[in-house]
Design an enzyme around this catalytic site. Structure first.
Site, PDB file in Angstrom:
ATOM      1  N   THR A  58       0.783  -1.134   0.090  1.00 35.03           N
ATOM      2  CA  THR A  58      -0.070  -0.061  -0.075  1.00 35.03           C
ATOM      3  C   THR A  58       0.796   1.310   0.038  1.00 35.03           C
ATOM      4  O   THR A  58       2.053   1.241   0.504  1.00 35.03           O
ATOM      5  CB  THR A  58      -0.688   0.074   1.288  1.00 35.03           C
ATOM      6  OG1 THR A  58      -0.204   0.234   2.413  1.00 35.03           O
ATOM      7  CG2 THR A  58      -1.947  -1.180   1.392  1.00 35.03           C
ATOM      8  N   ILE A  59       0.342   2.071  -0.818  1.00 34.74           N
ATOM      9  CA  ILE A  59       1.115   3.517  -0.212  1.00 34.74           C
ATOM     10  C   ILE A  59       0.528   3.920   0.983  1.00 34.74           C
ATOM     11  O   ILE A  59      -0.772   4.030   1.245  1.00 34.74           O
ATOM     12  CB  ILE A  59       0.736   4.602  -1.668  1.00 34.74           C
ATOM     13  CG1 ILE A  59       1.259   6.057  -1.384  1.00 34.74           C
ATOM     14  CG2 ILE A  59      -0.693   4.803  -1.860  1.00 34.74           C
ATOM     15  CD1 ILE A  59       1.265   6.842  -2.477  1.00 34.74           C
ATOM     16  N   SER A  60       1.505   4.515   1.873  1.00 34.88           N
ATOM     17  CA  SER A  60       1.078   5.005   3.193  1.00 34.88           C
ATOM     18  C   SER A  60       0.192   6.170   3.079  1.00 34.88           C
ATOM     19  O   SER A  60       0.027   6.895   2.383  1.00 34.88           O
ATOM     20  CB  SER A  60       2.112   5.258   3.903  1.00 34.88           C
ATOM     21  OG  SER A  60       2.942   3.740   3.997  1.00 34.88           O
ATOM     22  N   SER A  89       5.448   2.471  -4.074  1.00 38.35           N
ATOM     23  CA  SER A  89       5.029   3.570  -4.990  1.00 38.35           C
ATOM     24  C   SER A  89       6.118   4.508  -5.136  1.00 38.35           C
ATOM     25  O   SER A  89       6.202   4.909  -6.281  1.00 38.35           O
ATOM     26  CB  SER A  89       3.686   4.387  -4.482  1.00 38.35           C
ATOM     27  OG  SER A  89       4.188   5.301  -3.273  1.00 38.35           O
ATOM     28  N   ASP A 110      13.177  -1.834  -2.387  1.00 40.94           N
ATOM     29  CA  ASP A 110      12.087  -2.899  -2.225  1.00 40.94           C
ATOM     30  C   ASP A 110      12.659  -4.121  -2.741  1.00 40.94           C
ATOM     31  O   ASP A 110      13.603  -4.271  -3.545  1.00 40.94           O
ATOM     32  CB  ASP A 110      10.816  -2.260  -2.873  1.00 40.94           C
ATOM     33  CG  ASP A 110       9.577  -2.596  -2.439  1.00 40.94           C
ATOM     34  OD1 ASP A 110       8.991  -1.822  -1.766  1.00 40.94           O
ATOM     35  OD2 ASP A 110       9.149  -3.818  -2.516  1.00 40.94           O
ATOM     36  N   GLY A 145      15.410  -5.335   2.491  1.00 43.67           N
ATOM     37  CA  GLY A 145      15.574  -3.886   3.313  1.00 43.67           C
ATOM     38  C   GLY A 145      15.939  -4.117   4.662  1.00 43.67           C
ATOM     39  O   GLY A 145      16.509  -3.456   5.511  1.00 43.67           O
TER      40      GLY A 145
HETATM   41  N1  SAH Z   1       6.794   3.699   1.667  1.00 47.93           N
HETATM   42  C1  SAH Z   1       5.839   2.888   0.707  1.00 47.93           C
HETATM   43  C2  SAH Z   1       5.251   1.896   1.681  1.00 47.93           C
HETATM   44  C3  SAH Z   1       4.995   0.607   0.713  1.00 47.93           C
HETATM   45  S1  SAH Z   1       4.168  -0.697   1.701  1.00 47.93           S
HETATM   46  C4  SAH Z   1       4.531   3.820  -0.029  1.00 47.93           C
HETATM   47  O1  SAH Z   1       4.317   4.622   0.821  1.00 47.93           O
HETATM   48  O2  SAH Z   1       4.401   3.601  -1.134  1.00 47.93           O
HETATM   49  C5  SAH Z   1       5.441  -1.520   2.088  1.00 47.93           C
HETATM   50  C6  SAH Z   1       6.776  -1.962   1.180  1.00 47.93           C
HETATM   51  O3  SAH Z   1       7.363  -2.700   1.753  1.00 47.93           O
HETATM   52  C7  SAH Z   1       6.100  -2.768  -0.002  1.00 47.93           C
HETATM   53  O4  SAH Z   1       6.317  -2.352  -1.204  1.00 47.93           O
HETATM   54  C8  SAH Z   1       6.818  -4.046   0.216  1.00 47.93           C
HETATM   55  O5  SAH Z   1       7.257  -4.933  -1.158  1.00 47.93           O
HETATM   56  C9  SAH Z   1       8.128  -3.638   0.910  1.00 47.93           C
HETATM   57  N2  SAH Z   1       8.929  -4.833   1.668  1.00 47.93           N
HETATM   58  C10 SAH Z   1       8.239  -5.769   2.555  1.00 47.93           C
HETATM   59  N3  SAH Z   1       9.330  -6.403   3.017  1.00 47.93           N
HETATM   60  C11 SAH Z   1      10.567  -5.800   2.580  1.00 47.93           C
HETATM   61  C12 SAH Z   1      11.921  -6.406   2.411  1.00 47.93           C
HETATM   62  N4  SAH Z   1      12.317  -7.216   3.435  1.00 47.93           N
HETATM   63  N5  SAH Z   1      12.787  -5.748   1.805  1.00 47.93           N
HETATM   64  C13 SAH Z   1      12.485  -4.655   1.025  1.00 47.93           C
HETATM   65  N6  SAH Z   1      11.248  -4.094   0.864  1.00 47.93           N
HETATM   66  C14 SAH Z   1      10.132  -4.852   1.592  1.00 47.93           C
END
Ligand code: SAH
Length: 222
Positions: A58-60, A89, A110, A145
């Site tokens: 999700t986009i936060s 996103s 990501d 990450g």
């Molecule tokens: N800041 C982003 C949040 C996206 S949701 C926004 O506002 O658009 C969280 C994101 O974390 C997802 O895109 C998911 O793919 C990523 N994610 C989950 N586990 C992860 C990991 N171990 N390493 C990198 N990215 C990860």
């Protein structure tokens, strides 16, 4: 409270966030004004709520992006190096890039390649975004990450956009001294935002803030 900040345009959304005290500083306001959330959120772009972007991500919500920027702000000076973990996103990556300016660097990481590609495509929808990508001011990479991104370390600021199951030590190790991390941490199925400060002497302090609901920081899908 959050829903009261929804708007009908990017400008009205940010103005409402500021009016409701969720955007506090002029610098964050300006940076968020410069990034059109409609380039990143496939629907309801100007609502103050999270929106699905595919791949279970999700986009936060805008008020969470605002809160993250406000917390990290003292470490987002022009020229700063920033890591945005779970960049999804790419929206916040772009806002952070506006805060650190052309002499700064923001790396969005990501673990889902289609999201890495989508973030870059989203940013390329504006000329300012294209310039930031072309110059290398913003880079999107694929990786886990939870290990940070050692190649770009150390960082003035690290943002984590998904809930961590623990305080991963690689992340605080990749902070500069001083440096700051904004990270949701899951403890017994309850998530809280932590602000982790690495002091000038290298010591690390954690402050627990408010409760949140983020998607988890997980293993990459098979
Ligand atoms: N800041 C982003 C949040 C996206 S949701 C926004 O506002 O658009 C969280 C994101 O974390 C997802 O895109 C998911 O793919 C990523 N994610 C989950 N586990 C992860 C990991 N171990 N390493 C990198 N990215 C990860």
């Amino acid at each position: 409270m959050a829903w009261r900040s929804s708007g009908t345009s990017n400008e009205s959304l940010i103005t409402n966030l500021a009016r409701n005290g969720l955007v506090k500083s002029e610098r964050v306001k300006e940076a968020m004004m410069k990034v059109d959330r409609a380039h990143y959120a496939p629907s309801h772009a100007y609502e103050d709520s999270p929106q699905p972007i595919g791949h279970r991500a999700t986009i936060s919500a805008p008020h969470m992006h605002a809160s993250a920027c406000e917390s990290l702000l003292p470490h987002l000076q022009p020229g700063a190096r920033v890591l945005d973990i779970g960049s999804g996103s790419g929206y916040l990556t772009a806002v952070l890039a506006n805060l650190v300016g052309p002499s700064g660097t923001v790396i969005g990481i990501d673990h889902i390649q289609p999201l890495v590609d989508m973030a870059a495509r989203n940013m390329a929808k504006s000329e300012a975004g294209r310039t930031m990508l072309d110059s290398g001011q913003v880079k999107f990479v694929k990786g886990d990450g939870r290990k940070g991104w050692a190649e770009g370390a150390p960082y003035d600021a690290i943002h984590v956009g998904a809930a961590a199951a623990e305080h991963h030590k690689e992340l605080s190790e990749q902070l500069k001294a001083p440096g700051r991390m904004f990270v949701p941490v899951d403890e017994d199925n309850v998530q809280h935002i932590y602000v982790v400060d690495k002091k000038e002497d290298g010591s690390v302090e954690k402050e627990k803030l408010y409760g949140v609901r983020y998607v988890p920081l997980t293993d990459a899908p098979a």
